[in-house]
Design an enzyme around this catalytic site. Sequence first.
Site, PDB file in Angstrom:
ATOM      1  N   GLY A 151      -9.234 -16.903 -21.597  1.00 49.22           N
ATOM      2  CA  GLY A 151      -9.499 -16.506 -20.220  1.00 49.22           C
ATOM      3  C   GLY A 151      -9.218 -15.020 -20.056  1.00 49.22           C
ATOM      4  N   GLN A 165      -7.336  -7.283 -15.584  1.00 48.54           N
ATOM      5  CA  GLN A 165      -6.870  -6.981 -16.946  1.00 48.54           C
ATOM      6  C   GLN A 165      -7.710  -5.921 -17.647  1.00 48.54           C
ATOM      7  OE1 GLN A 165      -6.645 -11.376 -18.052  1.00 48.54           O
ATOM      8  NE2 GLN A 165      -4.950 -10.529 -19.246  1.00 48.54           N
ATOM      9  N   CYS A 205      -0.733 -14.419 -22.764  1.00 49.99           N
ATOM     10  CA  CYS A 205      -1.612 -13.584 -21.960  1.00 49.99           C
ATOM     11  C   CYS A 205      -2.050 -12.384 -22.789  1.00 49.99           C
ATOM     12  CB  CYS A 205      -0.851 -13.121 -20.716  1.00 49.99           C
ATOM     13  SG  CYS A 205      -1.837 -12.098 -19.617  1.00 49.99           S
ATOM     14  N   LEU A 206      -3.325 -12.039 -22.715  1.00 47.28           N
ATOM     15  CA  LEU A 206      -3.835 -10.901 -23.490  1.00 47.28           C
ATOM     16  C   LEU A 206      -3.139  -9.595 -23.094  1.00 47.28           C
ATOM     17  CD1 LEU A 206      -7.661 -11.693 -23.601  1.00 47.28           C
ATOM     18  CD2 LEU A 206      -5.994 -11.968 -25.447  1.00 47.28           C
ATOM     19  N   HIS A 220      -3.477 -19.792 -14.333  1.00 50.63           N
ATOM     20  CA  HIS A 220      -2.994 -18.552 -14.964  1.00 50.63           C
ATOM     21  C   HIS A 220      -3.898 -17.369 -14.584  1.00 50.63           C
ATOM     22  CE1 HIS A 220      -1.353 -16.151 -18.498  1.00 50.63           C
ATOM     23  NE2 HIS A 220      -2.455 -15.501 -18.191  1.00 50.63           N
ATOM     24  N   GLU A 221      -5.210 -17.552 -14.714  1.00 42.46           N
ATOM     25  CA  GLU A 221      -6.145 -16.459 -14.403  1.00 42.46           C
ATOM     26  C   GLU A 221      -6.134 -16.126 -12.916  1.00 42.46           C
ATOM     27  OE1 GLU A 221      -7.140 -14.781 -16.809  1.00 42.46           O
ATOM     28  OE2 GLU A 221      -6.661 -16.280 -18.317  1.00 42.46           O
ATOM     29  N   HIS A 251      -3.534 -13.755 -11.837  1.00 41.35           N
ATOM     30  CA  HIS A 251      -3.838 -12.347 -12.100  1.00 41.35           C
ATOM     31  C   HIS A 251      -4.477 -11.673 -10.878  1.00 41.35           C
ATOM     32  CE1 HIS A 251      -2.834 -11.553 -16.269  1.00 41.35           C
ATOM     33  NE2 HIS A 251      -3.433 -12.655 -16.684  1.00 41.35           N
TER      34      HIS A 251
HETATM   35 NI    NI Z   1      -3.195 -13.542 -18.580  1.00 47.45          NI
END
Ligand code: NI
Length: 192
Positions: free
Chosen positions: A45, A50, A105-106, A147-148, A151
Amino acid sequence: MKFPILAYGHPTLRKVAKDISPDYPDIQKLIDEMFEAMYESSGVGLAAPQIGKSIRLFVIDAEPFAELYKDMTEVQKEQLKGKRVFINAKILEETGKEWAFTEGCLSIPGINEDVIRQEKIKIKYLDRDFKEHIEEIDGILARVIQHEYDHLDGILFTDHLSSFKKRLLKRKLENISKGKVNVDYRMKFPKK
Ligand code: NI
């Protein structure tokens, strides 16, 4: 990949993102580029903040999880399939029991921790054609969406951890923002 992923500590990750309209410039191209960035960094995701865009858009392809979780229902497996785009999403309801799942998380490479969230969501969103959907989703996909979605409100999964755990991770998070971390995709570090 065109856009580097913003690392922990970048102020854009803490902003509340804004809704977009169908005339948002080059939106289809942006969606494709987000998928590209997500696949190249082996994520499931990616949310627009991000990559430095403070808009309410995230993309998901959580199919890799289908392999890992054999005990999913057929509906859950079906929901996990393929590329999903969520524009101007609104979680209408979160229900069910709380469960722990190890998140990563990226923007926070090298850290994976159990986060507790409710198991089921009801979500309203627009797809990439700006068509509205209301869906009830549970299990892994609900987790990835939660989670997304966080953000978009400037929330990171580490915010959900206990204050004890946060203290333990403080130095590691600081190092990530300085670029002192091993990562094999392009990132932008706020304190480097
Ligand atoms: Ni994340």
